[in-house]
Structures are given as structure tokens and as C-alpha cells.
Design a protein around this motif. Structure first.
Motif, PDB file in Angstrom:
ATOM      1  N   MET A  70       0.844  -1.175   0.000  1.00  0.00           N
ATOM      2  CA  MET A  70       0.000   0.000   0.000  1.00  0.00           C
ATOM      3  C   MET A  70       0.887   1.234   0.000  1.00  0.00           C
ATOM      4  SD  MET A  70      -2.833   0.870   2.805  1.00  0.00           S
ATOM      5  CE  MET A  70      -3.287   2.556   3.041  1.00  0.00           C
ATOM      6  N   SER A  71       0.567   2.199  -0.779  1.00  0.00           N
ATOM      7  CA  SER A  71       1.352   3.433  -0.842  1.00  0.00           C
ATOM      8  C   SER A  71       0.422   4.628  -0.733  1.00  0.00           C
ATOM      9  CB  SER A  71       2.149   3.496  -2.138  1.00  0.00           C
ATOM     10  OG  SER A  71       1.279   3.551  -3.229  1.00  0.00           O
ATOM     11  N   THR A  72       1.015   5.775  -0.473  1.00  0.00           N
ATOM     12  CA  THR A  72       0.206   6.990  -0.388  1.00  0.00           C
ATOM     13  C   THR A  72      -0.288   7.349  -1.783  1.00  0.00           C
ATOM     14  OG1 THR A  72       2.154   8.372  -0.661  1.00  0.00           O
ATOM     15  CG2 THR A  72       1.465   7.875   1.598  1.00  0.00           C
ATOM     16  N   THR A  73      -1.274   8.197  -1.834  1.00  0.00           N
ATOM     17  CA  THR A  73      -1.865   8.547  -3.120  1.00  0.00           C
ATOM     18  C   THR A  73      -1.123   9.684  -3.814  1.00  0.00           C
ATOM     19  OG1 THR A  73      -3.386  10.053  -2.009  1.00  0.00           O
ATOM     20  CG2 THR A  73      -4.163   7.808  -2.427  1.00  0.00           C
ATOM     21  N   LYS A  74      -0.258  10.378  -3.098  1.00  0.00           N
ATOM     22  CA  LYS A  74       0.417  11.527  -3.680  1.00  0.00           C
ATOM     23  C   LYS A  74       1.923  11.271  -3.747  1.00  0.00           C
ATOM     24  CE  LYS A  74       1.646  15.614  -1.786  1.00  0.00           C
ATOM     25  NZ  LYS A  74       1.533  16.619  -0.780  1.00  0.00           N
ATOM     26  N   PRO A  75       2.494  11.316  -4.933  1.00  0.00           N
ATOM     27  CA  PRO A  75       3.945  11.126  -5.013  1.00  0.00           C
ATOM     28  C   PRO A  75       4.677  12.396  -4.588  1.00  0.00           C
ATOM     29  CG  PRO A  75       3.083  11.552  -7.188  1.00  0.00           C
ATOM     30  CD  PRO A  75       1.896  11.478  -6.245  1.00  0.00           C
ATOM     31  N   ILE A  76       5.908  12.214  -4.125  1.00  0.00           N
ATOM     32  CA  ILE A  76       6.722  13.360  -3.753  1.00  0.00           C
ATOM     33  C   ILE A  76       8.025  13.331  -4.540  1.00  0.00           C
ATOM     34  CG2 ILE A  76       5.776  13.419  -1.411  1.00  0.00           C
ATOM     35  CD1 ILE A  76       8.661  12.401  -0.572  1.00  0.00           C
ATOM     36  N   ASN A  77       8.735  14.417  -4.500  1.00  0.00           N
ATOM     37  CA  ASN A  77      10.060  14.493  -5.097  1.00  0.00           C
ATOM     38  C   ASN A  77      11.040  13.884  -4.100  1.00  0.00           C
ATOM     39  OD1 ASN A  77      12.536  15.155  -6.167  1.00  0.00           O
ATOM     40  ND2 ASN A  77      12.181  17.358  -6.194  1.00  0.00           N
ATOM     41  N   VAL A  78      11.553  12.700  -4.391  1.00  0.00           N
ATOM     42  CA  VAL A  78      12.428  12.003  -3.451  1.00  0.00           C
ATOM     43  C   VAL A  78      13.809  12.649  -3.334  1.00  0.00           C
ATOM     44  CG1 VAL A  78      11.266   9.783  -3.613  1.00  0.00           C
ATOM     45  CG2 VAL A  78      13.104  10.326  -5.204  1.00  0.00           C
ATOM     46  N   TYR A  79      14.073  13.674  -4.125  1.00  0.00           N
ATOM     47  CA  TYR A  79      15.335  14.407  -4.026  1.00  0.00           C
ATOM     48  C   TYR A  79      15.189  15.669  -3.166  1.00  0.00           C
ATOM     49  CZ  TYR A  79      16.497  11.270  -7.793  1.00  0.00           C
ATOM     50  OH  TYR A  79      16.705  10.136  -8.543  1.00  0.00           O
ATOM     51  N   SER A  80      14.009  15.888  -2.629  1.00  0.00           N
ATOM     52  CA  SER A  80      13.740  17.050  -1.787  1.00  0.00           C
ATOM     53  C   SER A  80      13.661  16.606  -0.325  1.00  0.00           C
ATOM     54  CB  SER A  80      12.432  17.716  -2.206  1.00  0.00           C
ATOM     55  OG  SER A  80      12.046  18.675  -1.269  1.00  0.00           O
ATOM     56  N   ILE A  81      14.651  16.994   0.458  1.00  0.00           N
ATOM     57  CA  ILE A  81      14.695  16.600   1.868  1.00  0.00           C
ATOM     58  C   ILE A  81      13.468  17.121   2.635  1.00  0.00           C
ATOM     59  CG2 ILE A  81      16.005  16.821   4.026  1.00  0.00           C
ATOM     60  CD1 ILE A  81      17.285  14.892   1.983  1.00  0.00           C
ATOM     61  N   PRO A  82      13.021  18.367   2.446  1.00  0.00           N
ATOM     62  CA  PRO A  82      11.816  18.813   3.166  1.00  0.00           C
ATOM     63  C   PRO A  82      10.575  17.975   2.837  1.00  0.00           C
ATOM     64  CG  PRO A  82      13.003  20.712   2.323  1.00  0.00           C
ATOM     65  CD  PRO A  82      13.659  19.488   1.742  1.00  0.00           C
ATOM     66  N   GLU A  83      10.421  17.600   1.578  1.00  0.00           N
ATOM     67  CA  GLU A  83       9.270  16.764   1.208  1.00  0.00           C
ATOM     68  C   GLU A  83       9.386  15.367   1.818  1.00  0.00           C
ATOM     69  OE1 GLU A  83       7.707  16.670  -2.817  1.00  0.00           O
ATOM     70  OE2 GLU A  83       8.631  18.624  -3.208  1.00  0.00           O
ATOM     71  N   LEU A  84      10.590  14.815   1.809  1.00  0.00           N
ATOM     72  CA  LEU A  84      10.806  13.504   2.426  1.00  0.00           C
ATOM     73  C   LEU A  84      10.464  13.561   3.911  1.00  0.00           C
ATOM     74  CD1 LEU A  84      14.200  12.421   0.814  1.00  0.00           C
ATOM     75  CD2 LEU A  84      11.990  11.294   0.508  1.00  0.00           C
ATOM     76  N   SER A  85      10.987  14.562   4.581  1.00  0.00           N
ATOM     77  CA  SER A  85      10.769  14.706   6.011  1.00  0.00           C
ATOM     78  C   SER A  85       9.284  14.849   6.332  1.00  0.00           C
ATOM     79  CB  SER A  85      11.547  15.918   6.530  1.00  0.00           C
ATOM     80  OG  SER A  85      11.373  16.065   7.906  1.00  0.00           O
ATOM     81  N   GLN A  86       8.611  15.706   5.604  1.00  0.00           N
ATOM     82  CA  GLN A  86       7.187  15.921   5.843  1.00  0.00           C
ATOM     83  C   GLN A  86       6.387  14.646   5.599  1.00  0.00           C
ATOM     84  OE1 GLN A  86       5.431  19.080   3.555  1.00  0.00           O
ATOM     85  NE2 GLN A  86       3.404  18.743   4.408  1.00  0.00           N
ATOM     86  N   SER A  87       6.684  13.952   4.524  1.00  0.00           N
ATOM     87  CA  SER A  87       5.953  12.732   4.187  1.00  0.00           C
ATOM     88  C   SER A  87       6.165  11.645   5.247  1.00  0.00           C
ATOM     89  CB  SER A  87       6.391  12.233   2.815  1.00  0.00           C
ATOM     90  OG  SER A  87       5.696  11.077   2.467  1.00  0.00           O
TER      91      SER A  87
END
Length: 178
Positions: free
Chosen positions: A1-18
Motif C-alpha cells: 500500500m502506498s500513499t496517493t500523492k507522489p513526492i520528489n524524493v530528491y527534496s529533503i523537506p518533502e521527504l521529512s514531511q511525508s
């Protein structure tokens, strides 16, 4: 199961928030109930600061300066004191805690701290387990490489993330009390 919204895996703030946003669902599956005590305390202090500032503004607009100098000095002192308390609370009590949970069937609390350092895609996690029955505390520091829990499309794999935390809790539970 995965989340419905992809993120930019090269963005540390997005990784952290997710990763931080996924913690409540992970720990709910591990029989923990989220505790908002730290967040509530921080909000009370912040609201107190806002009330003091608002009161100062109100006095300044309604009365003449000579009438309110003493009150303004007191309010400025209160503002400074509350701001210092807020700083101390954030820096030394909260210390980057992103999740606090209580075990539903026991008097056990778990504190999760997570951060990234040096813009590397490695999530540094610290788990602190406190048992209120005997006052014991256990710590575990672990590293999670984000490419293990995110797929190529940028979706968080919740089951993998849950499994990783489950394994870390097993390691923490097998440790002797400190």
C-alpha cells in the motif's frame, strides 16, 4: 500500500514531511494512541504570547502613553519571559520530537524524533520508550535509507515503513533498561 500523492524524493523537506505525516498511522497499527501533550503545551505558550502582544496593542491604541508606561513595561517583560519559555521548550523539552504515543494496553509512552543531516537521504530516527510503571527508559537510534520506503515514482510504501518501525520496536523492546 502506498500513499496517493507522489513526492520528489530528491527534496529533503518533502521527504521529512511525508515520513513525519505517516507516523501516526504506523503507530496506530502498532497499538499506540497519539498524545498531544507536547503540542498542546507549545500552543498554550504561543497563544499566551499572542494575548500579551494583543493586550499591549490594545492599551497602546486606547490610552495615552503616560497612563500605560508601567503596564507596557510589564507586558514587554511578560512577552520576553514567554518567548524565552517557548524557546526553551522547543529547544530542550520537545527537541525535535515528531510523534508521541501511548500504548493502549499499558502505561508505556513512545517518543519519536526524526531528522535529516547534511542533505543525505538517510532519515535519522531516535526512539525513546518510557514505562511509567517503573520509570524505566530505553533509547534506540536507527538510520532509515529513504530509498527503502519510497519507490521510484515517489510513493511512500506504508507497509514497508510499518515493517521497519515494527522491527525497530522489537530491537528496542529486547534492550535492557538503561
Amino acid at each position: 500500500m502506498s500513499t496517493t500523492k507522489p513526492i520528489n524524493v530528491y527534496s529533503i523537506p518533502e521527504l521529512s514531511q511525508s515520513l513525519d505525516e505517516a507516523l501516526p498511522s504506523v503507530f496506530t497499527r502498532l497499538n499506540y494512541e497519539r498524545s498531544y501533550a507536547l503540542l498542546d503545551t507549545k500552543l498554550y505558550i504561543g497563544y499566551s504570547i499572542a494575548v500579551v502582544a494583543g493586550l499591549s496593542f490594545f492599551l497602546d491604541k486606547k490610552f495615552e502613553r503616560p497612563e500605560i508606561v508601567v503596564y507596557q513595561k510589564l507586558l514587554v517583560g511578560a512577552y520576553i519571559a514567554l518567548s524565552l519559555i517557548f524557546w526553551y521548550f522547543s529547544r530542550f523539552i520537545e527537541k525535535g520530537t515528531v510523534y508521541v504515543g501511548k500504548k493502549k494496553d499499558t502505561k508505556e509512552e513512545i517518543y519519536v524524533k526524526g531528522k535529516f543531516e547534511n542533505n543525505e537521504p538517510v532519515y535519522l530516527v531516535e526512539l525513546i520508550q518510557k514505562k511509567n510503571e517503573d520509570g524505566s527508559e530505553k533509547n534506540l537510534k536507527a538510520k532509515l535509507e529513504v530509498n527503502k520506503v519510497f519507490n521510484e515514482g515517489g510513493y511512500l510504501q506504508n507497509d514497508v515503513y510499518f515493517k521497519w518501525f515494527s522491527e525497530q520496536l522489537d530491537v528496542l523492546n529486547s534492550k535492557k533498561n538503561e
